[in-house]
Design a protein around this motif. Sequence first.
Motif, PDB file in Angstrom:
ATOM      1  N   CYS A  15      27.925  -6.800 108.783  1.00 53.35           N
ATOM      2  CA  CYS A  15      27.714  -6.658 110.228  1.00 53.35           C
ATOM      3  C   CYS A  15      29.031  -6.255 110.895  1.00 53.35           C
TER       4      CYS A  15
ATOM      5  N   HIS B 112      29.937  -7.104 113.772  1.00 52.78           N
ATOM      6  CA  HIS B 112      30.355  -8.159 114.707  1.00 52.78           C
ATOM      7  C   HIS B 112      31.163  -9.234 113.991  1.00 52.78           C
ATOM      8  N   ALA B 113      30.739  -9.620 112.812  1.00 51.51           N
ATOM      9  CA  ALA B 113      31.472 -10.611 112.022  1.00 51.51           C
ATOM     10  C   ALA B 113      31.132 -10.372 110.560  1.00 51.51           C
TER      11      ALA B 113
ATOM     12  N   VAL C 273      29.250 -10.884 108.039  1.00 44.88           N
ATOM     13  CA  VAL C 273      27.961 -11.457 107.647  1.00 44.88           C
ATOM     14  C   VAL C 273      27.164 -10.395 106.898  1.00 44.88           C
TER      15      VAL C 273
ATOM     16  N   CYS D 258      20.769  -8.630 112.070  1.00 44.05           N
ATOM     17  CA  CYS D 258      21.753  -9.589 111.590  1.00 44.05           C
ATOM     18  C   CYS D 258      21.234 -10.998 111.876  1.00 44.05           C
TER      19      CYS D 258
ATOM     20  N   LEU E 267      22.739 -13.770 111.985  1.00 37.85           N
ATOM     21  CA  LEU E 267      23.593 -14.752 112.651  1.00 37.85           C
ATOM     22  C   LEU E 267      23.444 -14.737 114.173  1.00 37.85           C
ATOM     23  N   HIS E 268      23.604 -13.556 114.779  1.00 34.60           N
ATOM     24  CA  HIS E 268      23.520 -13.502 116.250  1.00 34.60           C
ATOM     25  C   HIS E 268      22.452 -12.542 116.746  1.00 34.60           C
ATOM     26  N   GLY E 269      21.733 -11.918 115.826  1.00 35.90           N
ATOM     27  CA  GLY E 269      20.546 -11.180 116.246  1.00 35.90           C
ATOM     28  C   GLY E 269      20.712  -9.726 116.636  1.00 35.90           C
ATOM     29  N   SER E 270      21.900  -9.132 116.497  1.00 32.29           N
ATOM     30  CA  SER E 270      21.986  -7.689 116.739  1.00 32.29           C
ATOM     31  C   SER E 270      21.214  -6.963 115.640  1.00 32.29           C
TER      32      SER E 270
ATOM     33  N   PRO F 264      25.351  -9.058 120.328  1.00 32.92           N
ATOM     34  CA  PRO F 264      26.789  -8.992 120.547  1.00 32.92           C
ATOM     35  C   PRO F 264      27.505  -7.856 119.799  1.00 32.92           C
TER      36      PRO F 264
HETATM   37  S1  FES Z   1      27.622 -11.552 112.972  1.00 37.71           S
HETATM   38 FE1  FES Z   1      26.085 -10.036 113.178  1.00 37.71          FE
HETATM   39  S2  FES Z   1      25.578 -10.105 115.269  1.00 37.71           S
HETATM   40 FE2  FES Z   1      27.141 -11.572 115.096  1.00 37.71          FE
END
Ligand code: FES
Length: 105
Positions: free
Chosen positions: A43, A45-46, A48, A62, A64-67, A80
Amino acid sequence: MAFVKVCTLSELEEDTPKRVELDGVPVSVVRTEGEVFAINDICSHANVSLSEGEVEDCMIECWLHGSSFDLRTGKPSGLPATRPVPVYPVKIEGDDVLVSVTQES
Ligand code: FES
């Protein structure tokens, strides 16, 4: 660009991402809507693994945070995550699925 066999078509379950590694690059291979896509497995964003997420409407989510990221372009659909994830060209030869990570598509 070098295409490398990553798996066979019959190993890919519809909408179930398969994580592979090519030249040290983690890649999620996804069979959906009659096509096969290859997207970087991390991802934007992080750190993951996208292959642990759900696939729907040609998007991988994703967990973890749903993007969600478009499997065709790597672009996120919303926050995010703001940066795209690299996507790679895929070739099908018979039952073999080949991916090239030396060039992003
Ligand atoms: S780690 Fe993928 S949206 Fe935050």
